[in-house]
Design an enzyme around this catalytic site. Structure first.
Site, mmCIF file in Angstrom:
data_model
loop_
_atom_site.group_PDB
_atom_site.id
_atom_site.type_symbol
_atom_site.label_atom_id
_atom_site.label_comp_id
_atom_site.label_asym_id
_atom_site.label_seq_id
_atom_site.Cartn_x
_atom_site.Cartn_y
_atom_site.Cartn_z
ATOM 1 N N SER A 256 0.832 -1.193 0.000
ATOM 2 C CA SER A 256 0.000 0.000 0.000
ATOM 3 C C SER A 256 0.875 1.255 0.000
ATOM 4 C CB SER A 256 -0.956 -0.032 1.188
ATOM 5 O OG SER A 256 -2.010 0.884 1.032
ATOM 6 N N ASP A 353 -8.907 -5.436 -5.271
ATOM 7 C CA ASP A 353 -8.453 -4.391 -4.360
ATOM 8 C C ASP A 353 -9.445 -3.232 -4.351
ATOM 9 O OD1 ASP A 353 -7.023 -2.257 -3.084
ATOM 10 O OD2 ASP A 353 -5.162 -3.313 -3.514
ATOM 11 N N HIS A 386 -6.999 -5.933 -1.027
ATOM 12 C CA HIS A 386 -5.914 -5.153 -0.464
ATOM 13 C C HIS A 386 -5.440 -5.828 0.828
ATOM 14 C CE1 HIS A 386 -3.847 -1.248 -0.579
ATOM 15 N NE2 HIS A 386 -3.939 -1.212 0.739
#
Length: 418
Positions: A256, A353, A386
């Site tokens: 991230s 995601d 994610h």
């Protein structure tokens, strides 16, 4: 409908919504993307665990008489459909090793496993052990020699790092090194929360791993974050040999915001603007493995989130994006830092995601391939959310082995000079 059936109906609808969201996220942008992520995260990565919890709840409902009414039986049947879909999600996650293998073979060649094996990397495929699957949040820290809270800068706890290494690792300075950079939207997170399955895996195989904190917004404004990462690289170069690590082979990884910092650090070696006060330090890296990273703050090709600019302006950069400040945003974007002499990259992202669009990762990998003279592998994982690698799951198991093989090939090339 009685009280029992009403409660069962609410639970069934909630479970069905969670399952559908895991299959296809309800939102990928805007405020709804955050609950879409949290709702789909555990279901996507631990579908058997969530189904087991739901089964216990349904068993309790059956004991209370759920099978005595048509409504109760219908709701239990609906739950069975959700369980079947979640088992399908589990089966799909178990095929991640094929996705990784195809990605690495396409970029590195069909013989990539043999080259990884030349530096001691295991190339035998194994499914995730049941003990790992049953305890997804367990990290075998007891087998590791752990150096906690070593200071690499002057920002207090935000400039602390941990060194992970196996207790019996020879202190001959030959072990490859991984630098782990946590995520958290440049505003939250710490070195104890992310990347631990990868670090456990590599440490058990003779690596030295370093997990860092760095200054966070809004207390710190950009570029404090990348400056700290660079400062940590300099610390590793100067100090890691005393822990058995090789300062001449340092890979970097993170997810991230950590993926963004990973990519940017790898693409900006020795750039003075990111090394104030330590301009002469060598911050070159030998490989980069960003997970579900942000690669562009300007959304130049429309593959990013259109709603991220306001957050960056208010919290991270702490100034508005205008023509005068645009170069600062450009320099902070990995897409703006692509260069022919970039180190080898392994870009990893999930198709589901909800926080960072997979399309941007795809575009970044393609842009990098066109410019870099080194390998750029790209793995796009079906259904992965994610932060899928934060705990042990079939995808995480496949990911850590794939990363080890990729880095093994890079090390083999360094060793042979190819």
């Amino acid at each position: 409908m009685g009280e029992l059936e009403r409660r069962m109906a609410v639970r069934s609808l909630t479970r069905a919504a969670g399952t559908l969201n895991a299959v296809r996220p309800f939102a990928r942008t805007g405020p709804a993307s955050v609950p879409s992520f949290f709702n789909g995260w555990m279901v996507s990565e631990l579908p058997l665990h969530t189904s087991a919890v739901h089964a216990l709840v349904d068993a309790a409902a059956i004991r209370k008489g759920a099978l005595r009414t048509w409504t109760g039986r219908a709701l239990l049947a609906a739950d069975a459909v959700s369980w079947a879909q979640r088992y399908r999600l589990h089966r799909e996650s178990g095929m991640a090793d094929r996705v990784f293998d195809d990605a690495l073979a396409d970029e590195l060649g069909a013989d990539y496993r043999a080259r990884a094996a030349s530096v001691g990397v295991s190339t035998i495929d194994h499914s995730i052990p049941l003990t790992r699957l049953a305890q997804p949040f367990s990290i075998a820290r007891r087998t590791l020699a752990h150096e906690h809270d070593l200071s690499y800068g002057e920002a207090g706890k935000r400039n602390f790092l941990d060194v992970w290494k196996h207790a019996d690792l020879p202190l001959d300075g030959r072990a490859p090194v991984l630098l782990q950079v946590h995520g958290g939207a440049w505003m939250i997170g710490n070195k104890n929360q992310q990347g631990q399955p990868l670090m456990e895996h590599l440490t058990a195989r003779g690596w030295v791993c370093v997990a860092i904190n760095y200054q966070l917004s809004p207390r710190a404004a950009w570029p404090a974050h990348i400056i700290d990462v660079k400062r940590a690289i300099a610390w590793v170069k100067a100090n890691i040999a005393r822990y058995g690590g090789d300062p001449n082979f340092i890979a970097i990884s993170g997810g991230s915001a950590g993926g963004h910092l990973t990519a940017l650090a790898a693409l900006t070696p020795n750039e003075a603007v990111f090394q104030p006060g330590f301009e002469d330090a060598d911050t070159r890296l030998q490989a980069a493995v960003p997970f579900y990273g942000v690669y562009d703050f300007l959304n130049r090709d429309g593959t990013g989130r259109t709603d991220m600019q306001a957050l960056l302006e208010k919290r991270v950069f702490q100034h508005v994006l205008d023509d005068e400040r645009r170069p600062t945003w450009e320099a902070a974007s990995p897409m703006g830092a692509i260069r022919p002499d970039a180190p080898p990259f392994f870009v990893i992202h999930g198709t589901n995601d909800s926080l960072v669009p997979v399309e941007q990762a795809r575009a970044f990998a393609e842009m990098l391939r066109k410019e870099s003279t080194q390998s750029v592998a790209y793995a796009e994982l079906p259904r992965a959310q994610h932060a899928f690698d934060v705990f042990w799951s079939p995808r995480t198991w496949a990911a850590v082995h794939a990363v080890e093989r990729f880095l093994g090939v890079v090390r083999a090339g360094v060793t042979t000079g190819s």
